[in-house]
Design a protein around this motif. Structure first.
Motif, short mmCIF file in Angstrom:
data_model
loop_
_atom_site.label_atom_id
_atom_site.label_comp_id
_atom_site.label_asym_id
_atom_site.label_seq_id
_atom_site.Cartn_x
_atom_site.Cartn_y
_atom_site.Cartn_z
N GLU A 242 55.08 34.64 34.01
CA GLU A 242 55.45 34.94 32.61
C GLU A 242 54.19 35.27 31.80
OE1 GLU A 242 59.40 32.05 32.30
OE2 GLU A 242 57.42 31.26 31.74
N LEU A 243 53.12 34.54 32.08
CA LEU A 243 51.87 34.81 31.36
C LEU A 243 51.35 36.22 31.70
CD1 LEU A 243 49.64 33.61 29.50
CD2 LEU A 243 48.45 32.91 31.58
N LEU A 244 51.41 36.56 32.99
CA LEU A 244 50.99 37.90 33.42
C LEU A 244 51.74 38.97 32.64
CD1 LEU A 244 51.01 38.26 37.34
CD2 LEU A 244 49.20 38.94 35.77
N THR A 245 53.05 38.78 32.57
CA THR A 245 53.90 39.76 31.88
C THR A 245 53.54 39.82 30.40
OG1 THR A 245 55.63 39.30 33.48
CG2 THR A 245 56.31 40.41 31.44
N ALA A 246 53.34 38.65 29.81
CA ALA A 246 53.04 38.62 28.37
C ALA A 246 51.70 39.30 28.09
CB ALA A 246 53.03 37.18 27.86
N GLU A 249 52.14 42.96 28.24
CA GLU A 249 52.90 43.51 27.13
C GLU A 249 52.11 43.51 25.82
OE1 GLU A 249 56.57 41.32 27.39
OE2 GLU A 249 57.39 42.76 28.87
N THR A 250 50.89 43.03 25.85
CA THR A 250 50.06 43.03 24.64
C THR A 250 49.79 44.48 24.24
OG1 THR A 250 48.98 41.03 25.46
CG2 THR A 250 47.85 42.22 23.69
N PRO A 251 50.14 44.87 23.01
CA PRO A 251 49.92 46.27 22.62
C PRO A 251 48.46 46.67 22.83
CG PRO A 251 51.21 45.11 20.96
CD PRO A 251 50.76 44.07 21.95
N GLY A 252 48.26 47.80 23.46
CA GLY A 252 46.89 48.29 23.69
C GLY A 252 46.40 47.97 25.09
N ILE A 253 46.99 46.98 25.74
CA ILE A 253 46.56 46.63 27.11
C ILE A 253 47.35 47.49 28.10
CG2 ILE A 253 46.49 44.79 28.88
CD1 ILE A 253 44.39 44.60 26.55
N ARG A 254 46.60 48.20 28.92
CA ARG A 254 47.27 49.11 29.84
C ARG A 254 47.33 48.55 31.27
NH1 ARG A 254 46.64 55.49 29.31
NH2 ARG A 254 47.39 56.09 31.37
N ARG A 255 46.35 47.70 31.60
CA ARG A 255 46.35 47.11 32.94
C ARG A 255 45.98 45.64 32.88
NH1 ARG A 255 42.78 51.10 36.86
NH2 ARG A 255 44.34 52.73 37.14
N VAL A 256 46.65 44.83 33.68
CA VAL A 256 46.20 43.46 33.84
C VAL A 256 46.10 43.14 35.34
CG1 VAL A 256 48.53 42.63 33.33
CG2 VAL A 256 46.68 41.00 33.39
N ARG A 257 44.93 42.62 35.72
CA ARG A 257 44.68 42.19 37.10
C ARG A 257 44.58 40.67 37.13
NH1 ARG A 257 43.25 46.32 39.95
NH2 ARG A 257 42.50 48.16 38.86
N PHE A 258 44.57 40.12 38.32
CA PHE A 258 44.40 38.66 38.43
C PHE A 258 43.79 38.33 39.77
CE2 PHE A 258 48.13 38.12 41.22
CZ PHE A 258 48.80 39.32 40.98
N THR A 259 42.91 37.37 39.79
CA THR A 259 42.29 36.94 41.04
C THR A 259 41.70 35.55 40.85
OG1 THR A 259 40.89 37.77 42.83
CG2 THR A 259 39.95 37.87 40.65
N THR A 260 41.73 34.70 41.84
CA THR A 260 42.17 34.81 43.21
C THR A 260 43.48 34.04 43.41
OG1 THR A 260 39.91 34.98 44.08
CG2 THR A 260 41.57 34.12 45.57
N SER A 261 44.40 34.55 44.21
CA SER A 261 45.67 33.85 44.41
C SER A 261 45.61 32.98 45.66
CB SER A 261 46.81 34.86 44.58
OG SER A 261 46.97 35.60 43.40
N HIS A 262 46.20 31.79 45.56
CA HIS A 262 46.29 30.93 46.74
C HIS A 262 47.66 31.16 47.38
CE1 HIS A 262 46.46 27.49 49.39
NE2 HIS A 262 45.16 27.34 49.21
#
Ligand code: 5AD
Ligand code: SF4
Length: 463
Positions: A242-246, A249-262
């Motif tokens: 949900e946080l990733l999605t939020a 969805e922040t206006p102006g943000i075009r890409r969100v990445r995340f690292t590292t996943s367990h």
């Protein structure tokens, strides 16, 4: 050599913090600092925040240690070689330090603690990442002339929040959402050097994302040692997906990445979020470490080979072509030829888009440090070379499949050769391309892929 086949996630070299986007405070105090960073992206981002704290106190950042009154090394101790580097840096001041204040930050500081003062008595500050929130107070003490200042408490609930972060990159920004690690992988120093897991509230993270968007950043990378173990400590209780999605969805943000996943905390909801939101990058870094269930158990990785491959199948089942990358350790104590063959066959099964691969390195305090069955360095080197060659072939084949496709890249560098640019796709692939246009940096452009190598693809700007 411990090395990697690509450069997307962690840089093993050290780097002085960039100056290009430095906030220049109104100051006439003449206080200057030099900050060099080793290790992972968490360290890079910690350094951005440390620099922010210093600039706020009126310090000016300089590009060489010679020019600085305060010299800081933000250190890494994940493998022995990385930890050694800082002692060779500190050795430079053995003869004379010209009145400089020298500080050791980060994982080596936390691990070695006050021993650093014994090995290098010219050091005045030893501070681990769990104590950075106390930096302003430590600076006051150093400025007052104290010469043995430490921040070594790691059983803290605090995360490092600063009002000002001096960001190294003009359009891609990091946000740490979770610090520390509660896993107990038997080879790893991180739980000792970075302390227990602490998540920031979703409101704080989203506020930071909004501020970054307002400042013109379009790509955000959420960071954590186990980023998907995120647990919102506020009553809102947002899940990681949900946080990733939020954030996306922040206006102006075009890409969100995340690292590292367990792998153990990697649920279907994350894949569903990627499928549902084009702004969430189609890339998952999911370190497996070994393809042998027996070795995974000795490493206390909390999943079997089969469970890991189920996660991979789930990700491959997504509607979007999600790229998957990994970390591999070869030569863990007791790793047999059969275990090693399992790692090679896992590479074939997983079809990673890139990996970081390492020779196992025994680390202080860890459960594996004194395990029987050490693999000689030469044999580790042989296994590493085989892993890298196998992965090189996989990557070449995978990248060749992209020839003829058009990919969107965020342009992040310009070559010295005229008309040559480079950028990253949503899948974090490096794309080198030619274009007659100018001023592409920081923009999103379409590139038609014409060629492929193991570590990048080649193409032409689609005008
Ligand atoms: N030896 C070798 N590699 C290690 N890593 C962590 N600890 C060690 C160690 N003691 C690797 C793991 C991890 C990556 C960041 O570094 O693959 O995922
Ligand atoms: Fe280290 Fe394991 Fe935690 Fe990763 S999950 S930081 S490898 S202890």
């Amino acid at each position: 050599m411990n090395s990697r086949l690509d450069v997307p996630l962690e840089s093993l070299t050290s780097r002085p913090s960039a100056q290009a986007h430095a906030f220049v405070p109104d100051n006439n105090s003449g206080r200057t600092f030099y900050l060099e960073t080793f290790g992972c992206q968490m360290n890079d981002h910690d350094s951005e925040k440390v620099a922010g704290v210093l600039l706020q106190r009126g310090y000016r950042q300089v590009e060489t240690p010679d020019a600085a009154g305060l010299v800081l090394y933000n250190t890494c101790s994940i493998r022995e070689k990385a930890a050694h580097k800082v002692f060779s840096r500190l050795g430079l001041y053995r003869e004379a330090n010209e009145g400089k204040i020298i500080g050791v930050l980060g994982c080596v500081a936390q691990q070695e603690g006050e021993v650093i003062f014994e090995r290098a008595p010219w050091v005045s500050l030893v501070c681990g990442s769990a104590s950075y929130w106390q930096l302003p107070e430590m600076l006051v003490r150093l400025e007052a002339g104290e010469r043995r200042v430490t921040g070594l408490d790691k059983d803290t609930d605090e995360t490092f929040e600063t009002e000002m972060t001096r960001r190294d990159h003009p359009f891609r920004a990091y946000i740490t959402i979770i610090e520390g690690c509660d896993k107990a992988c038997t080879y790893c120093v991180v739980p000792f050097t970075r302390g227990p897991e602490r998540s920031r509230t979703s409101a704080t993270v989203l506020e930071e994302a909004r501020r970054l968007a307002d400042a013109g950043y379009t790509e955000i990378q959420l960071l954590g040692q186990t980023v998907n173990s995120y647990r919102d400590p506020s009553p809102r209780r947002m899940s990681f997906s949900e946080l990733l999605t939020a954030v996306a969805e922040t206006p102006g943000i075009r890409r969100v990445r995340f690292t590292t996943s367990h792998p153990s905390d990697f649920g279907a909801d994350i894949v569903q979020a990627i499928d549902a939101h084009p702004g969430i990058c189609e890339h998952v870094h999911l370190p497996v470490q070994s393809g042998s269930t027996r070795v995974l158990q000795a490493m206390k990785r909390t999943y079997t080979r089969e469970e890991y491959l189920e996660r991979i199948a789930m990700i491959r089942g997504a509607r979007r072509p999600i790229s998957i990358t990994s970390d591999i350790i070869v030569g863990f104590p007791g790793e047999t030829e059969g275990d090693f063959a399992d790692t090679l066959s896992l590479l074939d099964a997983a079809q990673y888009d890139s990996i970081f691969s390492f020779k196992y390195s025994p680390r202080p305090n860890t459960a594996a440090q004194h395990m029987a069955g050490a693999i000689p360095e030469e044999e580790q080197g042989r296994r590493l070379a085989i892993v890298q060659e196998r992965q090189r072939q996989i990557q070449t084949t995978r990248n060749e499949l992209l020839i003829g496709q058009t990919l969107e890249v965020l342009v992040d560098s310009q070559s010295r050769r005229e008309g040559q640019w480079a950028g990253r796709t949503s899948s974090n692939r490096m794309v080198n391309f030619s274009s007659p246009s100018s001023g592409l940096l920081g923009q999103y452009h379409q590139v038609a892929v014409t060629g492929a190598g193991p570590n990048s693809v080649l193409g032409n700007h689609v005008l």
